[in-house]
Enzyme design. Structure first.
Site, PDB file in Angstrom:
ATOM      1  N   GLU A 167       0.830  -1.202   0.000  1.00 44.90           N
ATOM      2  CA  GLU A 167       0.000   0.000   0.000  1.00 44.90           C
ATOM      3  C   GLU A 167       0.867   1.256   0.000  1.00 44.90           C
ATOM      4  O   GLU A 167       0.566   2.243  -0.666  1.00 44.90           O
ATOM      5  CB  GLU A 167      -0.934  -0.008   1.201  1.00 44.90           C
ATOM      6  CG  GLU A 167      -2.032  -1.070   1.122  1.00 44.90           C
ATOM      7  CD  GLU A 167      -3.028  -0.966   2.254  1.00 44.90           C
ATOM      8  OE1 GLU A 167      -4.102  -0.374   2.041  1.00 44.90           O
ATOM      9  OE2 GLU A 167      -2.731  -1.470   3.361  1.00 44.90           O
ATOM     10  N   GLU A 197      -3.684  -9.224   3.246  1.00 39.32           N
ATOM     11  CA  GLU A 197      -4.462  -9.064   4.477  1.00 39.32           C
ATOM     12  C   GLU A 197      -5.548 -10.117   4.656  1.00 39.32           C
ATOM     13  O   GLU A 197      -5.882 -10.490   5.782  1.00 39.32           O
ATOM     14  CB  GLU A 197      -5.091  -7.663   4.525  1.00 39.32           C
ATOM     15  CG  GLU A 197      -4.121  -6.538   4.826  1.00 39.32           C
ATOM     16  CD  GLU A 197      -3.447  -5.971   3.592  1.00 39.32           C
ATOM     17  OE1 GLU A 197      -2.894  -4.867   3.673  1.00 39.32           O
ATOM     18  OE2 GLU A 197      -3.471  -6.646   2.540  1.00 39.32           O
TER      19      GLU A 197
END
Length: 261
Positions: free
Chosen positions: A116, A136
């Site tokens: 990210e 995730e």
């Protein structure tokens, strides 16, 4: 070269190129300390008109950034927005909005929150063999802003596959999908990123800053609003000394000396 250490981040400025080195252990985990340090680094760099490029890299760590430190999760379940989500999103949005071009030099795995972070940069240069992924979902988690930025780069079907499975991909596949811009085939990504930064710095700094605004506007704004912005910044380019210098250098068959004004 000017160096400044701010907790989990080291900022180095060499001429017109700044480097943000992540310095948070062997895996450069995303912690509150790292985010605070990164936020202060952005404070330092965002108003420096003479900077023409910023490189984010993982220094000598095994990973560019291996994601969030899950040891912090126990303290934030009830107040995740207050203690993690909002601040992390703000820092990444500020990184993405730095006015000058930014490059992530990825010499080790970029996973979860680490990817990210790289996605918040304009360009990504990757060492061959490095793995990347928004992993995730393996923990039942979710990459929030990363889901959106990934989709804009690789399209919804590929983004969903990576998000749903938590799979990682190699640098070569990431290049084929448009997730990274270049692979450093013969060594570290950092020297390759520095070469790319030098090429960027040789071009008109106003042109590059405005180009970044227009590319972002093409994704974020309705077409008519983005076209209106393009008219405004084009006028600023024609009013600039840099354009006149570029034209003069062209006719004189010399390299231009851009001043960013």
């Amino acid at each position: 070269m000017n160096d400044a250490s701010e907790g989990a981040v080291i900022v180095q400025i060499d001429g017109r190129i700044a480097e943000i080195g992540l310095s948070n252990g062997a895996l450069n985990l995303v912690t509150r300390a790292l985010l605070r340090s990164l936020n202060k680094a952005i404070d330092q760099l965002e108003t420096q008109a003479d900077l023409r490029c910023v490189i984010v890299h993982g220094l000598a760590a095994r990973a560019f950034c291996a994601g969030s430190d899950i040891n912090e999760f126990a303290d934030i379940f009830a107040d995740a927005s207050e203690k993690k989500i909002l601040f992390e999103d703000m820092v990444l949005r500020r990184l993405a909005r730095l006015p000058m071009p930014t490059i992530a030099a990825i010499d080790g795995p970029a996973l979860g929150g680490g990817l990210e972070l790289a996605l918040a940069c304009d360009l990504r240069v990757c060492r061959a063999g490095v793995t990347l992924g928004l992993t995730e979902s393996r923990l039942g988690g979710l990459a929030g802003n990363g889901s959106l930025r990934l989709t804009r780069l690789v399209g919804p079907a590929r983004a969903k596959e990576l998000l749903f499975t938590g799979a990682t991909i190699g640098a070569e596949q990431a290049l084929a999908w448009g997730l990274v811009n270049r692979i450093a085939e013969n060594g570290s990504a950092l020297p390759a990123a520095r070469e790319l930064a030098k090429a960027i710095c040789a071009r008109g700094p106003l042109s590059n800053r405005f180009a970044k605004q227009l590319v972002d506007a093409a994704q974020d704004q309705p077409l008519d609003a983005a076209l209106s912005l393009s008219t405004v910044v084009q006028q600023k380019i024609f009013d600039s000394r840099d354009l006149h210098e570029g034209v003069a250098a062209f006719f004189a068959k010399r390299e231009p000396e851009f001043l960013g004004r």
